[in-house]
Scaffold this active site. Structure first.
Site, PDB file in Angstrom:
ATOM      1  N   VAL A   1      53.738  17.178  23.146  1.00  0.00           N
ATOM      2  CA  VAL A   1      54.424  17.847  24.245  1.00  0.00           C
ATOM      3  C   VAL A   1      55.594  18.681  23.721  1.00  0.00           C
ATOM      4  O   VAL A   1      55.752  19.851  24.083  1.00  0.00           O
ATOM      5  CB  VAL A   1      54.902  16.795  25.276  1.00  0.00           C
ATOM      6  CG1 VAL A   1      55.820  17.414  26.308  1.00  0.00           C
ATOM      7  CG2 VAL A   1      53.704  16.162  25.954  1.00  0.00           C
TER       8      VAL A   1
ATOM      9  N   LEU B   1      50.050  19.246  30.462  1.00  0.00           N
ATOM     10  CA  LEU B   1      49.082  19.864  29.542  1.00  0.00           C
ATOM     11  C   LEU B   1      48.090  18.847  28.981  1.00  0.00           C
ATOM     12  O   LEU B   1      48.384  17.668  28.861  1.00  0.00           O
ATOM     13  CB  LEU B   1      49.794  20.604  28.412  1.00  0.00           C
ATOM     14  CG  LEU B   1      50.829  19.889  27.549  1.00  0.00           C
ATOM     15  CD1 LEU B   1      50.165  19.084  26.456  1.00  0.00           C
ATOM     16  CD2 LEU B   1      51.774  20.913  26.948  1.00  0.00           C
TER      17      LEU B   1
ATOM     18  N   CYS C   1      47.188   9.302  27.169  1.00  0.00           N
ATOM     19  CA  CYS C   1      47.885   9.451  28.456  1.00  0.00           C
ATOM     20  C   CYS C   1      47.338   8.549  29.562  1.00  0.00           C
ATOM     21  O   CYS C   1      48.065   7.696  30.072  1.00  0.00           O
ATOM     22  CB  CYS C   1      47.833  10.897  28.894  1.00  0.00           C
ATOM     23  SG  CYS C   1      48.516  11.982  27.634  1.00  0.00           S
TER      24      CYS C   1
ATOM     25  N   LYS D   1      38.138  12.939  23.058  1.00  0.00           N
ATOM     26  CA  LYS D   1      37.555  14.136  23.676  1.00  0.00           C
ATOM     27  C   LYS D   1      37.537  15.216  22.606  1.00  0.00           C
ATOM     28  O   LYS D   1      38.121  15.029  21.530  1.00  0.00           O
ATOM     29  CB  LYS D   1      38.350  14.553  24.906  1.00  0.00           C
ATOM     30  CG  LYS D   1      39.757  15.033  24.597  1.00  0.00           C
ATOM     31  CD  LYS D   1      40.388  15.607  25.834  1.00  0.00           C
ATOM     32  CE  LYS D   1      41.608  16.423  25.478  1.00  0.00           C
ATOM     33  NZ  LYS D   1      42.181  17.104  26.601  1.00  0.00           N
TER      34      LYS D   1
END
Ligand code: UGA
Length: 454
Positions: free
Chosen positions: A11, A153, A264, A325
């Protein structure tokens, strides 16, 4: 505007680089001297498409710099963003805020003029109040304002998400802080689709958790529907499309798969449940989501074993994709970990290939043989399992995969390949929530019941 970013993780680094690209003067601060040294050499500590170019062009333009020195970093800043980690606290799942509070203290000890302190890290409701208390204690006359500005994001699409967000949320009731934040984000106001949403600070903090929890629920919902599809002979991709075309539902985050992972959703859903618990307000839907997702990952391992005929002892299984991912090297809570463990517990030998995640995966996976490409992984294996939908797995030469395999079996946990294409290559294909070859065509119990009562 002069902006300081404390923390150069995902971030912090992406936000700092993007703010400098907006034309602001940005200093990124990190305690880790090695990280800062690497950044000086334009070596990114994380894998994120486009980031190295963005950083180098803004460093060259003199708008972006890196330092380990907090005092030099926060000097003359108009806004200081806290973007340090908030991992799950060992043992209880609460967000560990020690880095946030340590950063706040250090900022307070070094600020030279009134500025806005902004929490960008994902922090539980009320954290801004505590940051404000630290400021009042350490720098009572500094005139700081504390705001919350959560980040939405996604890894792998972080720059695009930062520059073209659906919305920017700023939590503060202070008019001056709102004005500073408005100026910082002004370049985005050209993009009319990105509203700047001003809220109270606690509301902003909760928006972040509620957004991530809702997305986790959405994924988990479609994953359970996928399981039902397999039982009743329906196709989850068509169900997703059929429900997603309803504007109230929307098509995104309805891809059934092996369960969500990453840094997250797993962490933030747990932290939200702790907040709910502490406030005697159970969030049962989120509780169920966490449980269902946790058990799903290992269940995917059992799905592979079943597809292999119920026994993988002595068999070799090739895993394509290890990261949680695509377009990231992040292995945190990746479904591949539980899937591989289940296969190894069943006696399988596991071979794996991932385009970017191997370095991070190695310390997390024991007795896995790593291959240089998908075809090498599949050679002489008894099954190939597609776990992460990297672009390079979207156009595999399936015939070549089949020729290398001992058994012609492809288990596609992301539904990348249409069943007909797999079949054409001579492979037996098993997807998620799909009508499998030989699926039931008999009258389902409920329909039978209806017939009997007709
Ligand atoms: C997520 C959110 O999407 C961001 O908005 C948020 O800022 C970020 O968390 C954060 O809190 O920092 P991220 O974890 O990078 O971003 O990844 P996502 O793209 O959201 O994917 C999370 C997981 O859900 C992955 O394992 C992915 O495979 C899975 N997923 C996603 C599905 O299984 N199906 C889908 O339809 C979508």
């Amino acid at each position: 505007m002069r902006i300081t970013m404390i923390g150069t993780g995902y971030v912090g680094l992406v936000s700092g680089a993007c703010f400098s690209d907006f034309g602001h003067e940005v200093v990124c601060v990190d305690k880790d001297a090695r990280k800062i040294e690497l950044l000086h050499q334009n070596v990114m500590p994380i894998y994120e498409p486009g980031l190295a170019d963005l950083v180098s062009s803004n460093v060259r333009a003199g708008r972006l710099s890196f330092t380990t020195d907090v005092a030099a970093g926060v000097k003359d800043a108009d806004a200081v963003f806290i973007a340090v980690g908030t991992p799950s606290r060992r043992g209880d799942g609460h967000a560990d805020l020690s880095y946030v509070f340590a950063a706040a203290r250090e900022i307070a000890e070094n600020i030279t003029k009134p500025c806005v302190i902004v929490t960008k890290s994902t922090v539980p409701v009320g954290t801004g109040d505590e940051v404000e208390r630290i400021m009042a204690e350490v720098a009572p006359n500094a005139g700081v304002m504390v705001a919350s500005n959560p980040e939405f994001l996604r890894e792998g699409a972080a720059i695009e998400d930062f520059k073209r967000p659906d919305r920017v949320v700023v939590g503060t009731d202070d008019p001056e802080a709102r004005q500073v934040m408005g100026e910082i984000y002004r370049p985005l106001s050209l993009n009319k689709a990105a509203p700047l949403l001003f809220t109270g600070r606690r509301t902003a903090e909760l928006i972040k958790y509620a957004a991530n929890a809702f997305l986790a629920v959405k994924i988990t919902f479609i994953n359970e529907i996928a399981d039902l599809c397999e039982q009743v002979g329906a196709d989850v991709q068509e169900v997703s499309r059929g429900i997603g075309l309803d504007n109230r539902i929307g098509p995104k985050f309805l891809h059934a798969g092996p369960g969500y992972g990453g840094s997250c959703f797993p962490k933030d859903t747990l932290a939200l449940l702790k907040t709910a618990d502490d406030n005697d307000t159970p969030l049962r839907i989120v509780e169920a989501t966490v449980q269902v997702n946790d058990s799903r990952k290992r269940a995917m391992g059992r799905k592979v074993i079943k597809a292999c005929g119920g026994d993988v002892r002595g068999k070799t299984v090739a895993i394509l994709g290890l990261t949680f991912k695509p377009n990231t090297d992040d292995m945190r809570d990746a479904p591949s970990i539980a899937i591989i463990q289940a296969l190894q517990d069943g006696g399988a030998k596991v071979r794996a290939y991932d385009p970017e995640g191997v370095e991070q995966a190695k310390p997390m996976l024991q007795n896995v043989e790593f291959s240089a490409n998908p075809y090498e992984a599949a050679a002489d294996a008894d099954a190939v399992v597609l776990v992460t939908e990297w672009d390079e797995f979207r156009a595999l030469d399936l015939k070549r995969i089949k020729e290398g395999l001992k058994q012609p079996l492809l288990i596609d946990l992301r539904n990348v390949y249409p069943a007909e294409e797999v079949e054409r290559a001579g492979l037996r294909g098993i997807g998620i929530g799909r009508i499998e070859p030989g699926a039931r065509t008999d009258v389902l119990p409920e329909a039978k019941h209806g017939l009997e009562n007709a």
